[in-house]
Structures are given as C-alpha cells and as structure tokens.
Motif scaffolding. Structure first.
Motif, short mmCIF file in Angstrom:
data_model
loop_
_atom_site.label_atom_id
_atom_site.label_comp_id
_atom_site.label_asym_id
_atom_site.label_seq_id
_atom_site.Cartn_x
_atom_site.Cartn_y
_atom_site.Cartn_z
N ASP A 1 0.74 -1.16 -0.03
CA ASP A 1 0.09 -0.03 0.00
C ASP A 1 0.78 1.29 -0.08
N PRO A 2 0.78 2.07 -1.00
CA PRO A 2 1.69 3.18 -1.11
C PRO A 2 1.55 4.19 0.17
N ARG A 3 0.17 4.13 0.56
CA ARG A 3 -0.09 5.24 1.68
C ARG A 3 1.01 4.98 2.79
N PHE A 4 1.42 3.93 3.04
CA PHE A 4 2.23 3.37 4.09
C PHE A 4 3.74 3.72 3.83
N GLU A 5 4.22 3.99 2.67
CA GLU A 5 5.54 4.20 2.10
C GLU A 5 6.45 4.81 3.28
N GLY A 6 5.88 6.07 3.54
CA GLY A 6 6.86 6.86 4.18
C GLY A 6 6.99 6.17 5.82
N LEU A 7 5.97 5.50 6.31
CA LEU A 7 6.12 4.85 7.65
C LEU A 7 7.02 3.65 7.74
N ILE A 8 7.03 2.89 6.60
CA ILE A 8 7.67 1.84 6.46
C ILE A 8 9.21 2.21 6.03
N CYS A 9 9.35 3.20 5.42
CA CYS A 9 10.84 3.79 4.95
C CYS A 9 11.41 4.10 6.22
N THR A 10 10.47 4.78 7.36
CA THR A 10 11.15 5.11 8.45
C THR A 10 11.40 4.15 9.39
N TYR A 11 10.52 3.11 9.26
CA TYR A 11 11.18 1.82 10.19
C TYR A 11 12.17 1.38 9.63
N LEU A 12 12.42 1.14 8.30
CA LEU A 12 13.38 0.20 7.85
C LEU A 12 14.74 1.15 7.96
N GLU A 13 14.47 2.41 8.11
CA GLU A 13 15.94 3.25 8.41
C GLU A 13 16.21 3.18 9.75
N GLU A 14 15.13 2.95 10.71
CA GLU A 14 15.68 2.59 12.20
C GLU A 14 16.45 1.50 12.33
N LEU A 15 16.06 0.43 11.29
CA LEU A 15 16.91 -0.87 11.20
C LEU A 15 18.26 -0.82 10.49
N GLY A 16 18.39 0.39 10.18
CA GLY A 16 19.73 0.62 9.07
C GLY A 16 19.65 0.02 7.94
N ASP A 17 18.24 -0.26 7.29
CA ASP A 17 18.24 -0.92 6.01
C ASP A 17 19.26 -2.31 6.16
N GLY A 18 19.31 -2.79 7.25
CA GLY A 18 19.92 -4.17 7.18
C GLY A 18 21.36 -3.90 7.42
N ASN A 19 21.82 -2.79 7.58
CA ASN A 19 23.45 -2.77 7.93
C ASN A 19 23.87 -2.29 9.26
N PRO A 20 24.36 -3.34 9.89
CA PRO A 20 24.64 -3.39 11.48
C PRO A 20 25.32 -2.19 11.77
N ALA A 21 26.13 -1.37 10.91
CA ALA A 21 26.43 0.10 11.16
C ALA A 21 25.64 1.11 11.20
N HIS B 1 19.90 1.11 14.35
CA HIS B 1 19.84 1.81 15.75
C HIS B 1 19.95 1.09 16.82
N VAL B 2 19.41 -0.10 16.93
CA VAL B 2 19.64 -0.77 18.14
C VAL B 2 20.95 -1.34 18.49
N ALA B 3 21.66 -1.61 17.05
CA ALA B 3 23.06 -2.29 17.11
C ALA B 3 23.99 -1.24 17.64
N ILE B 4 23.80 0.03 17.22
CA ILE B 4 24.74 1.25 17.44
C ILE B 4 24.44 1.44 18.88
N TYR B 5 23.36 1.50 19.65
CA TYR B 5 22.93 1.78 21.09
C TYR B 5 23.58 0.60 21.66
N ARG B 6 23.62 -0.67 21.48
CA ARG B 6 23.99 -2.04 22.08
C ARG B 6 25.61 -1.68 22.19
N ARG B 7 26.29 -1.14 20.96
CA ARG B 7 27.67 -1.06 21.09
C ARG B 7 28.16 0.12 22.02
#
Length: 461
Positions: free
Chosen positions: A132-152, A155-161
């Motif tokens: 659903d394209p209406r959710f694109e911005g929210l899903i993009c926000t979530y994926l960026e919180e996840l670093g798009d899968g990059n551990p560097a 956000h959670v991995a950064i804070y753990r370090r």
C-alpha cells in the motif's frame, strides 16, 4: 541505602500499572514472547490502559491536519533558536547544562536504554501493508531505524555497542518507570491495525526533533562519549525530508476520505500524547545525584564482597567484611577510608590508595568494578578537581555503505535461508517480516532479512 532509590523527578501523570516490576515484566514479555496471540492480547490490554492515562494530558497539535506542516516547521525553528542560545552560552564559558560528570552521562545512557533498544518498534505492525503506497513513508522510517539491514546503521545495534563500550549494566537495577516508553512502543507495534491512528500520532510526536537530543550529543562528545547514536537522529528526523516530514505525510495520506475524520484525528492526537507518559529525558537527567548513585552501586556489589576480604586491614576498628555486612554502614565505610587517607576527595583520584587498588592491570582489585562503576568512584573522589587536559576526542560512527558479510555458520541465518528456499517473492516476505521485529532485527539473521525484504519490495513494486 538498600537499593537504588526512586528517581527524584517523578512524572506528573502516573501510569495505570505502577506496582513494582509490572512495566518491566510487560516490556520483557512483549519483547520475548513467541506466542503471537498472547503477545497481541497483552499489548492491547496494556495499550488501552495507557491511552486512558494519555487522555488527561495536554494536547498541542493543531486541529486542522493541513496545519501540521507549519506546526512542524515552527517547532524546528524554535528548537534551532534554543540550541543557538545554548551554544552561545557555552562559547561564553558557561558550564554544561545536562551532564555534570561523565558518570552522569553514563547514568542517562543506561536509564534510557530500554527505550533505545526497541527503537522504531511502534511501526513494526505496519510492515504487512508493504504493497500500500500510503504506508510508504512509515515503512521507510522503520527500515531506516533498522539501518536498512546494515549493522553499522541499525539503531539498536549502535546503542548496544555504545552500552558495551562503557561497560553499562543490563538494567536489572533500573526503576520500573524507565521501561514504560519501550513497552508502549512494543505494544503499538503489535497492534498496528487496531490502533492505526494512535500509531500514526505516536510516530508524529516521536519523530519531532527535541532540543535535548542536540544538547545531549554536544555534551556527550565533550565527555569523550561517542554521540553518533544521537547525531544520527538529528539528521534523519529533519523536518524537510526526514522522519518528521514523513510523519506529517502519513497523517494526510491515511486520513479517511469518507469515514469519520474527526474520530480519526482525535485518536491521532491521543497517540501523540502517549509520548508524554512516564519520565522524559530531561527528568531522568535531572534525577541524577552522584553520591546516591554511588551508594546504590556499592549496595549492589556488597552481597558479593562482604565475605571476600581478609581481616588484617581495619578501618576504625572494623574489618572490611564487617563494614560490608549491612547497607547502612556503606556511607560510614567511605568516610572511614577518607579519614584514614585511603580516599582523598577533591583531588586527582590517582592520589588515592583505594583508586590505585581498583585501577590498572596490576591493581589488586582489577576487574572488580565495571567501567561505569569505576567512573562513579572516580567522579565522586575527584569532586571539584579537574584534569589539566580536556576529555579525549572520540571517534564518531561513520556511515558504512558496503553490505556486510553474512555469517553462514550462524544457526538462525541457516534456518532462515532454508525457510526461504523455493518460495515465491510474496511468500518470502511473509517469512521475513517476523525477523524484522524488535527482538530479532539487530541479529545477523534479522539484518539479512531486512536487506532481503527491501530487495523484494523493490523488485515486486
């Protein structure tokens, strides 16, 4: 002092589940529970109770959704002005306004850890709307919180370090109130459909750039603590193209066309107010008192050390074991060591015999105290004494765009690869989504799942 006392600055609005341990237990159940139905039921019950509390909080959102963009812009302008005032005061020789010592800053980092370690969790339930394209911005926000899968960049991995770098404890001693916002974020993430307006409203509030983020980053850097987690949020939460802008777009794009818009906006405003429940960052910072935290730390250590010392060393007629026999004696024990010259307050801690026993590879008590515990002792002994040189410079986290290698020997990675084998793209996404949850996404299989989810969305879309 028998334990860490209740933090001095309490919230104005008490939450509905205030018995000891209850919020932390809910937080841990929502984070770790494998039974999806039980987890969702707990999340809904908890969320409804918190929404009742939020109804009593003030609401500063504009009534008209078309005014949201100007509201965000005005907020950012106000924060920028306040931060400019802060910088001017600092350049004029003013003291730090948040963190009096490094131990004060570390206290803050561990107190907010339950929230930071589920960063973005409130949006997890929206992943199922990836078509659903209406959710694109929210899903993009979530994926960026996840670093798009990059551990560097996760956000959670950064804070753990960050926590690991400074030897910060796992949170067993934290006040129950510190788990409230994290529990709220998890609950919203598991009730995304039933409470969609509330999720949108919470996201709108959380993604606004707060002044404390800017000041915290500035002062952490001064104290030799890498501020990257905080500076990262300064950039991605911007009101022009960042998460704050996407939050406004989500309200406008998901506002019902023919449904009850007034009720939808009422619920958005209610979700927005959830951000104000519990103890905020400023209240946590202001609650720190060095000697109280030092005594609380020593009390946590006392049961392990009260029978470990020989009897040849005495302070004012008592052995160390006797001094450690009850929590009430801890202030007297510190005073006795000071009277005997083992602790020299308001001086370089290196001049104190007690510090020499705990610091350095050859110290008799090497390893007894964690880096954070040593910092508490260091700052308490030093008092008003300041070293001639400033805090060491810190290496700031850098953006890493190279896709990280997947550890093939990781059992979760192997299991996920096996589960995906032979499935069509849309079927793979259904398998991947659980790996993007708050408990999993920072682990190797979760990072791999995030990258694959992004790849499939792009190819299907």
């Amino acid at each position: 002092m028998t334990a860490l006392t209740t933090l001095a600055s309490k919230p104005t609005h008490e939450h509905s589940m205030s018995q000891p341990g209850s919020i932390r237990q809910i937080y841990e159940q929502l984070l770790l529970e494998d039974d999806a139905e039980q987890r969702r039921s707990l999340a809904e019950t908890f969320l409804r109770a918190q929404l009742q509390q939020a109804e009593d909080l003030p609401n500063d959102l504009p009534r008209e959704p078309t005014a949201l963009q100007d509201w965000v812009r005005e907020h950012c302008t106000d924060v920028a002005r306040q931060y400019a005032d802060y910088l001017q005061q600092r350049k004029a020789g003013g003291p730090r306004q948040y963190f009096s010592t490094k131990s004060h800053a570390l206290f803050f980092l561990q107190a907010v850890a339950p929230t930071k370690l589920v960063d973005g969790a409130w949006l997890y339930g929206l992943l199922q709307h990836w078509r659903d394209p209406r959710f694109e911005g929210l899903i993009c926000t979530y994926l960026e919180e996840l670093g798009d899968g990059n551990p560097a960049q996760n956000h959670v991995a950064i804070y753990r370090r960050l926590l690991a770098e400074h030897g910060l404890p796992n949170g067993d001693h934290l006040d129950d109130e510190h788990y409230l916002q994290g529990a709220l974020q998890l609950a919203l993430g598991y009730c995304g459909d039933e409470f969609l307006p509330e999720v949108i409203g919470y996201n709108l509030g959380y993604e606004q750039l707060p002044l404390h983020l800017l000041i915290s980053a500035y002062e952490l850097s001064e104290l030799g603590i890498d501020p990257y987690y905080f500076t990262l949020h300064v950039t991605i939460d911007n009101a022009s193209t960042g998460h704050a802008q996407k939050a406004v777009q989500a309200v406008l794009q998901l506002l019902p066309i023919t449904g009850d818009q007034d009720d939808f906006l009422r619920r958005v405003a209610l979700g927005y107010r959830l951000n104000d429940l519990g103890q905020g960052s400023r209240a946590i910072i202001e609650s720190f008192e060095l000697e109280r935290e030092l005594l609380a730390m020593l009390e946590r250590k006392r049961p392990f050390g009260q029978h470990m010392h020989s009897d040849y060393c005495r302070f004012e007629g008592q052995t160390v074991n006797q001094w450690l026999s009850s929590p009430e004696q801890l202030p007297g024990f510190l005073a006795a060591m000071e009277n005997k010259g083992w602790i020299k307050r308001q001086q370089n801690p290196q001049d104190s015999r007690f510090w020499q026993l705990i610091d350095g590879d050859g110290a008799a008590m090497f390893g007894v105290f964690s880096p954070y515990e040593k910092q508490l002792l260091h700052d308490w002994i030093a008092g008003d004494w300041k070293p001639e040189r400033s805090a060491p410079s810190v290496r700031r986290g850098a953006s890493v765009t190279v896709e990280p290698a997947v550890p093939d020997n990781d059992p979760d990675v192997q299991a996920l690869k096996a589960a995906l084998k032979g499935l069509a793209a849309h079927e793979q996404i259904s398998v991947l989504i659980p790996w993007l949850s708050a408990h999993r996404h920072a682990h190797p299989a979760g990072l791999m799942a995030t990258r694959r989810f992004i790849e499939l969305r792009s190819s299907i879309g």
